[in-house]
Design an enzyme around this catalytic site. Structure first.
Site, PDB file in Angstrom:
ATOM      1  N   ARG A 154       3.438   3.788  -7.294  1.00 40.95           N
ATOM      2  CA  ARG A 154       3.263   5.124  -6.709  1.00 40.95           C
ATOM      3  C   ARG A 154       4.502   5.992  -6.985  1.00 40.95           C
ATOM      4  O   ARG A 154       5.620   5.555  -6.762  1.00 40.95           O
ATOM      5  CB  ARG A 154       3.010   5.000  -5.192  1.00 40.95           C
ATOM      6  CG  ARG A 154       1.644   4.390  -4.893  1.00 40.95           C
ATOM      7  CD  ARG A 154       1.416   4.220  -3.403  1.00 40.95           C
ATOM      8  NE  ARG A 154       2.228   3.171  -2.816  1.00 40.95           N
ATOM      9  CZ  ARG A 154       2.197   2.844  -1.526  1.00 40.95           C
ATOM     10  NH1 ARG A 154       1.396   3.483  -0.697  1.00 40.95           N
ATOM     11  NH2 ARG A 154       2.966   1.865  -1.064  1.00 40.95           N
ATOM     12  N   LYS A 171      14.522   8.118  10.599  1.00 40.71           N
ATOM     13  CA  LYS A 171      13.794   7.529   9.462  1.00 40.71           C
ATOM     14  C   LYS A 171      13.754   8.508   8.290  1.00 40.71           C
ATOM     15  O   LYS A 171      14.056   8.158   7.147  1.00 40.71           O
ATOM     16  CB  LYS A 171      12.375   7.139   9.907  1.00 40.71           C
ATOM     17  CG  LYS A 171      11.470   6.682   8.792  1.00 40.71           C
ATOM     18  CD  LYS A 171      11.972   5.434   8.097  1.00 40.71           C
ATOM     19  CE  LYS A 171      11.314   5.256   6.758  1.00 40.71           C
ATOM     20  NZ  LYS A 171      11.783   4.123   5.987  1.00 40.71           N
ATOM     21  N   CYS A 229       7.577   6.907  -0.861  1.00 41.20           N
ATOM     22  CA  CYS A 229       8.147   7.562   0.331  1.00 41.20           C
ATOM     23  C   CYS A 229       9.236   8.605   0.121  1.00 41.20           C
ATOM     24  O   CYS A 229       9.238   9.607   0.832  1.00 41.20           O
ATOM     25  CB  CYS A 229       8.638   6.487   1.288  1.00 41.20           C
ATOM     26  SG  CYS A 229       7.258   5.506   1.900  1.00 41.20           S
ATOM     27  N   GLY A 237      -1.142  -2.461   4.740  1.00 40.42           N
ATOM     28  CA  GLY A 237      -0.555  -2.049   3.468  1.00 40.42           C
ATOM     29  C   GLY A 237       0.783  -2.709   3.198  1.00 40.42           C
ATOM     30  O   GLY A 237       1.067  -3.816   3.675  1.00 40.42           O
ATOM     31  N   ASP A 252      -7.718  -3.283   8.916  1.00 40.25           N
ATOM     32  CA  ASP A 252      -7.731  -2.192   7.950  1.00 40.25           C
ATOM     33  C   ASP A 252      -9.176  -1.822   7.669  1.00 40.25           C
ATOM     34  O   ASP A 252     -10.069  -2.666   7.765  1.00 40.25           O
ATOM     35  CB  ASP A 252      -7.046  -2.650   6.645  1.00 40.25           C
ATOM     36  CG  ASP A 252      -6.518  -1.492   5.826  1.00 40.25           C
ATOM     37  OD1 ASP A 252      -5.283  -1.383   5.675  1.00 40.25           O
ATOM     38  OD2 ASP A 252      -7.341  -0.689   5.323  1.00 40.25           O
ATOM     39  N   GLU A 259      10.108   1.733  10.025  1.00 39.49           N
ATOM     40  CA  GLU A 259      10.412   0.568   9.193  1.00 39.49           C
ATOM     41  C   GLU A 259      11.336   0.979   8.043  1.00 39.49           C
ATOM     42  O   GLU A 259      11.115   1.990   7.409  1.00 39.49           O
ATOM     43  CB  GLU A 259       9.098  -0.017   8.646  1.00 39.49           C
ATOM     44  CG  GLU A 259       9.270  -1.291   7.859  1.00 39.49           C
ATOM     45  CD  GLU A 259      10.161  -2.283   8.605  1.00 39.49           C
ATOM     46  OE1 GLU A 259       9.796  -2.697   9.715  1.00 39.49           O
ATOM     47  OE2 GLU A 259      11.230  -2.639   8.070  1.00 39.49           O
ATOM     48  N   GLY A 298      -3.532  -1.003   9.734  1.00 45.26           N
ATOM     49  CA  GLY A 298      -2.979  -0.719   8.404  1.00 45.26           C
ATOM     50  C   GLY A 298      -2.401  -1.983   7.798  1.00 45.26           C
ATOM     51  O   GLY A 298      -1.388  -2.508   8.269  1.00 45.26           O
ATOM     52  N   THR A 339       5.972   6.306   8.905  1.00 45.69           N
ATOM     53  CA  THR A 339       6.997   7.354   8.905  1.00 45.69           C
ATOM     54  C   THR A 339       6.319   8.681   9.232  1.00 45.69           C
ATOM     55  O   THR A 339       5.360   9.064   8.561  1.00 45.69           O
ATOM     56  CB  THR A 339       7.658   7.422   7.512  1.00 45.69           C
ATOM     57  OG1 THR A 339       8.168   6.131   7.204  1.00 45.69           O
ATOM     58  CG2 THR A 339       8.765   8.455   7.468  1.00 45.69           C
ATOM     59  N   VAL A 352      -0.295   3.103   9.215  1.00 41.78           N
ATOM     60  CA  VAL A 352      -1.186   3.634   8.183  1.00 41.78           C
ATOM     61  C   VAL A 352      -0.442   4.624   7.289  1.00 41.78           C
ATOM     62  O   VAL A 352       0.682   5.041   7.588  1.00 41.78           O
ATOM     63  CB  VAL A 352      -2.430   4.310   8.818  1.00 41.78           C
ATOM     64  CG1 VAL A 352      -3.261   3.293   9.580  1.00 41.78           C
ATOM     65  CG2 VAL A 352      -2.024   5.462   9.737  1.00 41.78           C
TER      66      VAL A 352
END
Ligand code: NAD
Ligand code: UGA
Length: 484
Positions: free
Chosen positions: A357, A231, A287, A21, A44, A176, A19, A142, A100
């Site tokens: 986003r 998280k 998120c 990203g 990726d 993270e 991933g 997450t 990811v």
């Protein structure tokens, strides 16, 4: 503890991150920068993204983050590599980070709430298939609480079906906490690093990497489920503060109180603290919403309906805040914005990122367009094609919009490169992102070209009222009850 103190199977040399990203790219760049002894492969499936990570021109990296170009420039081609070769990179790795996407499910059981774990599951299957020897697998994405059990089960069953007795795995959770726009400084100087797991050697092998630049006191070791839940809880608490202050911004507007004054007054109480008390158009980003939805879904699955309702209300206030701002704009412009031009300053969900986003700008712009407005949208970092994608092309040209869905009128938008052009012939200009460039606008000059009675809607409170000199323009500031 130094690397040499570990048994051989825990000496980490090669890392694979699946991933590339917003998390995988910056996180691995900083690890590579701080740990020149490690070889890091970021892989990726998205070929274009990998090409952008490899582009010679560091301004063309797929993600805009202050300081990222420098860190990538220091490490890429030395001990940091970007490729699409997932299998080969897993094969060489002593440690694999799964970083990811984990969006909200859009169909089936849990649709609209639960996390869609298909990408995580496919990573676990790839690791089970390609890994050699002992591999430490790390959840960086997450994830719902208990996902580590799913990953372990996939790793072990695929391993058994290959009858490969040489393979062994340890699974850790290492969520993270970086925020976009400050990712590099957050990674270089985190408040804490969280490692959840059962295998003490694996935990220390990962801690040892972080200890290259972070003091041990900041590295917290917990069990797997505490780490996964912490998280979700951290994001839920942060979002809850934003909804709390936004709810009070409306209260201020009705009473004559001022939300910035209230934030300052309560934030000076050390028990409350002054962070995340800035009123705005509602939180966005990839998120907060999905992680709270996930928490709500998990709570209901556990039969904890009151817990679910409590966290769901944080999202309800967020939606309400976005609608409230759109309705305020319409009512201020005499209840009619059909064919009226409105400038939009900012499309990113916060400043210093090109990420849009779940940006509140998306829902506010869509609602204004539905009412027939003509929008001129400016953002310093979000590209025009992304703004078009976010607004689903539906409103992007005038010919296309006639007769759509049986409407006789609908709005359309254009993307402007110059801030000043969003003011020409506009009835209103709405600030939706707190970019620095919007704090230093020459209001007197720019507002001259607006159609009177004109309005500036400052949903981020970036304008210092004493700097706002304009003969013919009114200003509305969020949570500011002092009537104009
Ligand atoms: P992203 O969508 O930017 O990147 C994910 C990448 O994974 C994509 O490029 C995708 O192509 C790739 N991918 C998916 N499946 C793959 C597979 N099987 N093999 C190889 N590549 C694959 O997502 P992101 O913003 O980096 O977030 C990743 C995770 O980190 C999410 O769980 C998110 O909740 C969490 N997180 C994000 C942030 C943030 O600021 N964006 C911060 C903390 C945590
Ligand atoms: C957030 C968390 O801050 C990170 O710790 C976490 O790792 C990350 O989510 C994640 O898991 O993805 P991020 O979404 O990048 O980071 O940005 P934030 O700074 O948290 O802002 C989120 C939203 O809240 C933005 O729209 C921002 O404008 C809004 N916000 C934030 C406010 O409206 N007021 C505030 O006082 C703070």
């Amino acid at each position: 503890m130094v690397q040499e103190d570990y048994p051989r199977r825990f000496m980490i040399k090669n890392i694979c991150c699946i991933g590339a990203g917003y998390v995988g790219g910056p996180t691995m760049s900083v690890i590579a920068d701080r740990c020149p002894h490690l070889n890091i492969n970021v892989v990726d499936l998205n070929k274009k993204r990998i090409e952008a990570w490899n582009s010679k021109d560091l301004t063309k990296l797929p993600i805009f983050e202050p300081g990222l170009d420098e860190v990538v420039g220091n490490t890429r081609g030395k001990n940091l590599f970007f490729s699409t070769n997932v299998g080969e990179s897993i094969k060489k790795a002593d440690m694999v980070f799964i970083s990811v996407n984990t969006p909200t499910k859009s169909r089936g059981i849990g649709s609209g709430e639960a996390s869609d774990l298909r990408w995580v599951e496919s990573c676990a299957r790839d690791v089970a298939k390609y890994a050699e020897g002992h591999t430490i697998v790390i959840e960086k994405s997450t994830l719902p609480v208990k996902t580590a059990a799913t990953i372990k089960s996939i790793l072990n069953s695929v391993k058994n079906s290959f009858k490969d007795t040489e393979k062994s795995f340890a699974v850790l959770s290492n969520p993270e906490f970086l925020a976009e726009g400050t990712a590099i400084s957050d990674l270089e100087n985190p408040d804490r690093v969280l490692i959840g797991g059962e295998d003490q050697d694996a935990i220390e092998a990962l801690a040892n990497i972080y200890k290259s630049w972070i003091v041990d006191e900041k590295i917290i070791r917990t069990n797997l489920w505490s780490s996964e839940l912490s998280k979700l809880a951290a994001n839920a608490f942060l979002a809850q503060r934003v909804s709390s202050i936004n709810s009070l911004s409306a209260f201020c507007e009705e009473t004559g109180a001022n939300i910035d004054e209230v934030s300052k007054a309560i934030g000076l109480d050390k028990r409350i603290g002054d962070k995340f008390l800035k009123a705005g158009p509602g939180f966005g980003g990839s998120c907060f919403k999905k992680d709270i939805l996930n928490l709500v879904y998990l709570s209901r699955s556990l039969g904890l309906d009151e817990v679910a309702d409590y966290w769901e209300s944080v999202l309800q206030i967020n939606n309400w805040q976005q609608k409230r701002i759109y309705k305020k704009i319409v009512s201020t412009l005499f209840g009619n914005i059909s064919n009226k031009q409105i400038g939009i300053l900012g499309f990113a969900f916060k400043s210093n990122t090109n990420d849009f986003r779940e940006s509140p700008a998306i829902s506010i712009c869509r609602d204004l367009l539905e009412e027939g407005a003509i929008l001129k949208i400016h953002d310093p970092k979000v590209e025009a094609k992304d703004i078009e994608k976010a607004l689903e092309n539906e409103f992007s040209d005038i010919d296309n919009c006639n007769n759509k869905k049986g409407r006789d009128q609908c709005g359309y938008f254009v993307v402007e490169k110059e801030i000043e052009k969003t003011f020409y012939d506009s009835h209103a200009v709405v600030i939706l992102t707190e970019w620095e460039e919007y704090k230093i606008i020459d209001w007197e000059n720019f507002t001259k070209n607006m159609i009177a009675p004109s309005w500036i809607f400052d949903t981020r409170n970036v304008i210092d009222q004493s700097d706002f000199k304009s003969n013919n323009c009114n200003i509305w500031k969020i949570g500011n009850g002092i009537k104009n």
